[in-house]
Design a protein around this motif. Structure first.
Motif: not given
Length: 150
Positions: A83-87, A90-95, A121-128
């Protein structure tokens, strides 16, 4: 449940290719009268076989031509981790797609960015920074000779 006869299959193929076909053009292509064709399309919509119509976008023209598929592994196999990952996704427009899958990893993402720098930036700031993420593997799309997504 809708009939899945050859005519309905032909209707669905034609609408998948071009969802903006007029009823008259669709009827001609599938060999029905316009009224019979319209009834069948409405039945397919009512029965949930046709769930909507979409515009197919040229991501390159929109400035999001850098496309990747990313496999993501989580460190815990709990509902909270999922649920944490999916939320977060959901908030990442790149996905633009997020699939929970079976196998050695938990998720497969389709990510669209402007360029390599924006992907980093997405890889570092969101996924990371997303809790529970322990494995990330990126596959850069170099071309899509067949893509039937609507």
């Amino acid at each position: 449940m809708a009939k899945t006869d050859k005519i309905n299959q032909h209707i669905l193929r034609e609408l998948t290719r071009d969802g903006r076909l007029s009823n008259l053009e669709l009827a001609e292509r599938v060999g029905l009268s316009p009224s019979a064709c319209l009834r069948r399309v409405q039945e397919l919509e009512r029965d949930g076989v046709i769930t909507g119509y979409r515009a197919v976008l040229d991501r390159q023209a929109m400035g999001a031509g850098f496309v990747t598929y990313i496999s993501v592994g989580l460190g815990e196999h709990t509902k909270e981790a999922q649920m944490t990952f999916e939320r977060a996704m959901q908030g990442a427009p790149e996905v633009v797609e997020c699939h929970n899958i079976t196998g050695t990893i938990e998720y497969l993402l389709r990510v669209e960015c402007a360029d390599l720098a924006s992907y980093k930036r997405f890889h570092t700031d969101i996924l990371g920074t997303t809790p529970f993420v322990t494995a990330i593997t990126t596959y850069v799309v170099m071309g899509s000779p067949k893509d039937l997504r609507a």
